[in-house]
Design a protein around this motif. Structure first.
Motif, PDB file in Angstrom:
ATOM      1  N   SER A   2      -0.833  -4.604  -1.323  1.00 24.36           N
ATOM      2  CA  SER A   2      -1.656  -5.192  -2.373  1.00 24.36           C
ATOM      3  C   SER A   2      -2.016  -6.643  -2.065  1.00 24.36           C
ATOM      4  CB  SER A   2      -0.951  -5.091  -3.723  1.00 24.36           C
ATOM      5  OG  SER A   2       0.214  -5.873  -3.727  1.00 24.36           O
ATOM      6  N   ALA A   3      -1.167  -7.358  -1.329  1.00 21.84           N
ATOM      7  CA  ALA A   3      -1.482  -8.734  -0.949  1.00 21.84           C
ATOM      8  C   ALA A   3      -2.671  -8.755   0.003  1.00 21.84           C
ATOM      9  CB  ALA A   3      -0.274  -9.394  -0.308  1.00 21.84           C
ATOM     10  N   VAL A   4      -2.730  -7.804   0.913  1.00 19.01           N
ATOM     11  CA  VAL A   4      -3.852  -7.706   1.845  1.00 19.01           C
ATOM     12  C   VAL A   4      -5.124  -7.360   1.080  1.00 19.01           C
ATOM     13  CG1 VAL A   4      -4.802  -6.424   3.783  1.00 19.01           C
ATOM     14  CG2 VAL A   4      -2.398  -7.073   3.797  1.00 19.01           C
ATOM     15  N   GLY A   6      -5.804  -8.006  -2.069  1.00 19.35           N
ATOM     16  CA  GLY A   6      -6.184  -9.199  -2.831  1.00 19.35           C
ATOM     17  C   GLY A   6      -6.865 -10.234  -1.967  1.00 19.35           C
ATOM     18  N   THR A   7      -6.365 -10.409  -0.758  1.00 25.50           N
ATOM     19  CA  THR A   7      -6.959 -11.359   0.166  1.00 25.50           C
ATOM     20  C   THR A   7      -8.369 -10.928   0.563  1.00 25.50           C
ATOM     21  OG1 THR A   7      -4.772 -11.901   1.026  1.00 25.50           O
ATOM     22  CG2 THR A   7      -6.654 -12.519   2.386  1.00 25.50           C
TER      23      THR A   7
END
Length: 142
Positions: A2-4, A6-7
């Protein structure tokens, strides 16, 4: 994972926002500035023809086209009244005054010999008004 995601979404958002600013604000302002340069070039190139009130039909037509383009380019800039001060553009009222003066010159640039002296003075004054309204040079006189 999910961090990827979001980025990637944030990066795409910045890219889209940047393109919107470029297409709807920066490019119209640059086109308006380019048009002001065309005004300077046109007036300096045809100065003698216009001041003598012995203009050709093509000069007359080009004046009308330039006046309408001036108003069109001004309308294309979103929030013109707010952005004009920020980018050093003339106010909306000055743009309208300049367009009116350009039309006046277009209507007077081809006159008969008996009316030429009066028309020359009016054309010269209209050119001065354009110069002060738009902040450009329309003659070699200072």
């Amino acid at each position: 994972m999910s961090a990827v995601f979001g980025t990637v979404v944030a990066g795409d958002s910045v890219c889209v926002l940047g393109q919107i600013i470029i297409k709807f604000i920066i490019e119209p302002i640059l086109e308006f500035r380019h048009l002001l340069g065309r005004f300077t070039q046109f007036f300096l190139r045809n100065q003698g023809e216009m001041i003598s009130a012995e203009g050709s039909e093509s000069t007359e037509n080009e004046l009308f086209v330039l006046a309408s383009e001036l108003l069109q380019k001004r309308q294309a800039i979103i929030y013109y009244s707010r952005l004009s001060g920020l980018y050093g553009l003339p106010s909306s009222d000055k743009v309208l005054d300049a367009a009116k003066s350009i039309n006046q010159i277009g209507n007077r640039v081809r006159t008969g010999k008996e009316e030429r002296a009066d028309e020359q003075e009016r054309i010269y004054e209209a050119m001065r008004k354009i110069e002060s309204s738009l902040g450009i040079n329309v003659s070699y006189n200072k």
